[in-house]
Design a protein around this motif. Sequence first.
Motif, mmCIF file in Angstrom:
data_model
loop_
_atom_site.group_PDB
_atom_site.id
_atom_site.type_symbol
_atom_site.label_atom_id
_atom_site.label_comp_id
_atom_site.label_asym_id
_atom_site.label_seq_id
_atom_site.Cartn_x
_atom_site.Cartn_y
_atom_site.Cartn_z
ATOM 1 N N LEU A 25 0.755 -0.995 0.161
ATOM 2 C CA LEU A 25 -0.039 -0.058 -0.105
ATOM 3 C C LEU A 25 0.339 1.066 0.370
ATOM 4 O O LEU A 25 0.755 2.043 -0.504
ATOM 5 N N GLY A 26 1.927 1.357 0.776
ATOM 6 C CA GLY A 26 2.868 2.669 0.874
ATOM 7 C C GLY A 26 3.920 2.747 -0.697
ATOM 8 O O GLY A 26 3.734 3.773 -0.869
ATOM 9 N N SER A 27 3.518 1.523 -1.269
ATOM 10 C CA SER A 27 4.300 1.482 -3.183
ATOM 11 C C SER A 27 3.458 2.539 -3.699
ATOM 12 O O SER A 27 3.645 2.818 -3.908
ATOM 13 N N ILE A 28 1.905 2.151 -3.722
ATOM 14 C CA ILE A 28 1.178 2.850 -4.226
ATOM 15 C C ILE A 28 1.254 4.388 -3.635
ATOM 16 O O ILE A 28 1.164 5.349 -4.905
ATOM 17 N N LEU A 29 1.124 4.543 -2.420
ATOM 18 C CA LEU A 29 0.736 6.057 -2.368
ATOM 19 C C LEU A 29 2.247 6.277 -2.898
ATOM 20 O O LEU A 29 2.156 7.701 -2.694
ATOM 21 N N LEU A 30 3.485 6.239 -2.714
ATOM 22 C CA LEU A 30 4.871 6.236 -2.770
ATOM 23 C C LEU A 30 4.074 7.071 -4.279
ATOM 24 O O LEU A 30 4.927 8.184 -5.358
ATOM 25 N N LEU A 31 3.469 6.208 -5.424
ATOM 26 C CA LEU A 31 3.466 6.293 -7.042
ATOM 27 C C LEU A 31 3.327 7.645 -6.611
ATOM 28 O O LEU A 31 2.585 8.459 -7.751
ATOM 29 N N ILE A 32 1.711 7.901 -6.101
ATOM 30 C CA ILE A 32 0.741 8.866 -5.888
ATOM 31 C C ILE A 32 1.495 10.142 -5.492
ATOM 32 O O ILE A 32 1.413 10.968 -6.147
ATOM 33 N N SER A 33 2.053 9.777 -4.938
ATOM 34 C CA SER A 33 2.878 11.170 -3.724
ATOM 35 C C SER A 33 3.548 11.793 -4.507
ATOM 36 O O SER A 33 4.373 12.692 -4.394
ATOM 37 N N LEU A 34 4.530 11.041 -5.124
ATOM 38 C CA LEU A 34 5.565 11.341 -5.466
ATOM 39 C C LEU A 34 5.666 12.529 -6.831
ATOM 40 O O LEU A 34 6.021 13.697 -6.959
ATOM 41 N N GLY A 35 3.951 12.365 -7.555
ATOM 42 C CA GLY A 35 3.505 13.586 -8.335
ATOM 43 C C GLY A 35 3.521 14.617 -8.131
ATOM 44 O O GLY A 35 3.902 15.496 -8.536
ATOM 45 N N LEU A 36 2.547 14.903 -6.737
ATOM 46 C CA LEU A 36 1.804 15.230 -5.767
ATOM 47 C C LEU A 36 3.061 16.327 -5.363
ATOM 48 O O LEU A 36 3.264 17.112 -5.536
ATOM 49 N N ALA A 37 4.133 15.312 -5.086
ATOM 50 C CA ALA A 37 5.388 16.371 -4.396
ATOM 51 C C ALA A 37 6.286 16.923 -5.853
ATOM 52 O O ALA A 37 6.404 18.041 -5.413
ATOM 53 N N PHE A 38 6.379 16.564 -6.366
ATOM 54 C CA PHE A 38 6.733 17.226 -7.852
ATOM 55 C C PHE A 38 5.796 18.784 -8.045
ATOM 56 O O PHE A 38 5.998 19.746 -7.874
ATOM 57 N N ALA A 42 -2.317 10.673 -0.008
ATOM 58 C CA ALA A 42 -1.329 11.194 -0.850
ATOM 59 C C ALA A 42 -0.922 12.663 -0.564
ATOM 60 O O ALA A 42 0.545 12.905 -0.093
ATOM 61 N N PHE A 43 -1.595 13.371 -0.019
ATOM 62 C CA PHE A 43 -1.514 14.834 0.078
ATOM 63 C C PHE A 43 -0.845 14.335 2.241
ATOM 64 O O PHE A 43 0.280 15.371 2.398
ATOM 65 N N ILE A 44 -1.017 14.060 2.740
ATOM 66 C CA ILE A 44 -1.018 13.950 4.140
ATOM 67 C C ILE A 44 0.910 13.032 4.067
ATOM 68 O O ILE A 44 1.690 13.213 4.585
ATOM 69 N N VAL A 45 1.309 12.403 3.144
ATOM 70 C CA VAL A 45 2.684 11.702 2.695
ATOM 71 C C VAL A 45 3.868 13.007 2.388
ATOM 72 O O VAL A 45 4.488 13.205 2.654
#
Length: 298
Positions: free
Chosen positions: A14-27, A235-238
């Motif tokens: 689950l964290g791996s999926i959150l990572l893929l989502i959150s990387l885009g938000l981080a950019f 994702a925003f929390i991450v």
Amino acid sequence: MSNILSQAFNGLSLGSILLLISLGLAFSFGLMNVINMAHGQFLMVGAYTAYVFQQTLATPLGGTEHGVWFVLAIPAAFLVTAFLGWLLEIGLIRFLYGRPLDTLLATWGVGLVLQQAAKSIFGAPNVQVSAPSWLDGGWAVTPDLMLPYSRIFIIGLATVSVIAIYVYLNKSTAGRRLRATMQNREMAACLGVASRRVDAGTFALGAGLAGIAGCALTLIGPIGPSLGTNYIVDAFIVVVLGGVGRLPGTILAALIIGVANTLLELGTTASLGKVLVFALVIAFLQWKPKGLVALRGR
């Protein structure tokens, strides 16, 4: 103990999926200070891309069980969602920089449009994407501990994506321009970097990563038009916990939140476990407001 280890492994996937989502938000958040509320819908578009490939290409490519269509759907989901992200940046967000409230409302509206479009095209009920036969079963670590191949594949997919992002940021000209713009937009522009072109490319890259995450989610359960809504808050929390715009912090925060979510659900309910995770994140941010990895300055 086996149950705890199994839940921790599920949390890692689950964290791996959150990572893929959150990387885009981080950019997008770190580079352009844009709160993109449509990012969850890019996740949904990626998932439906896999569904369309299953419906149209599975039979010509040897059947659903062979999974050739699924392997092709992963880069296709990246390209489709990246193109949508690029269109959104050049057609709307580019004219709203410096107006965070307007950007938030506009992207929220775009998200509603994408969600309604999915309902009109595919229907409101959830649909199922069949996993390839080589992802059935799992790795029996012990007689009581089975690690599903599908979740191992998700972790591997996230690992490959992170390595590709690292190579892109550090070894390519476009990646170095992106890093320069994130660190100091004005100075990068003075040195000849076309910052608006970097913005469009970065937004497309973030959307494409969400599309890959959507493909990965089809291996876990059914998908529907509201799929992205269930993950956008996490994702925003991450992003906030990891440190805004700090990619190493985003990676660490995604894995922590994914594992914490599943482990806290063992002794509580899913809703209460999520509330406890949010409470712990808020308490941590009171101690370190800049997140796990703070930006160094002089």
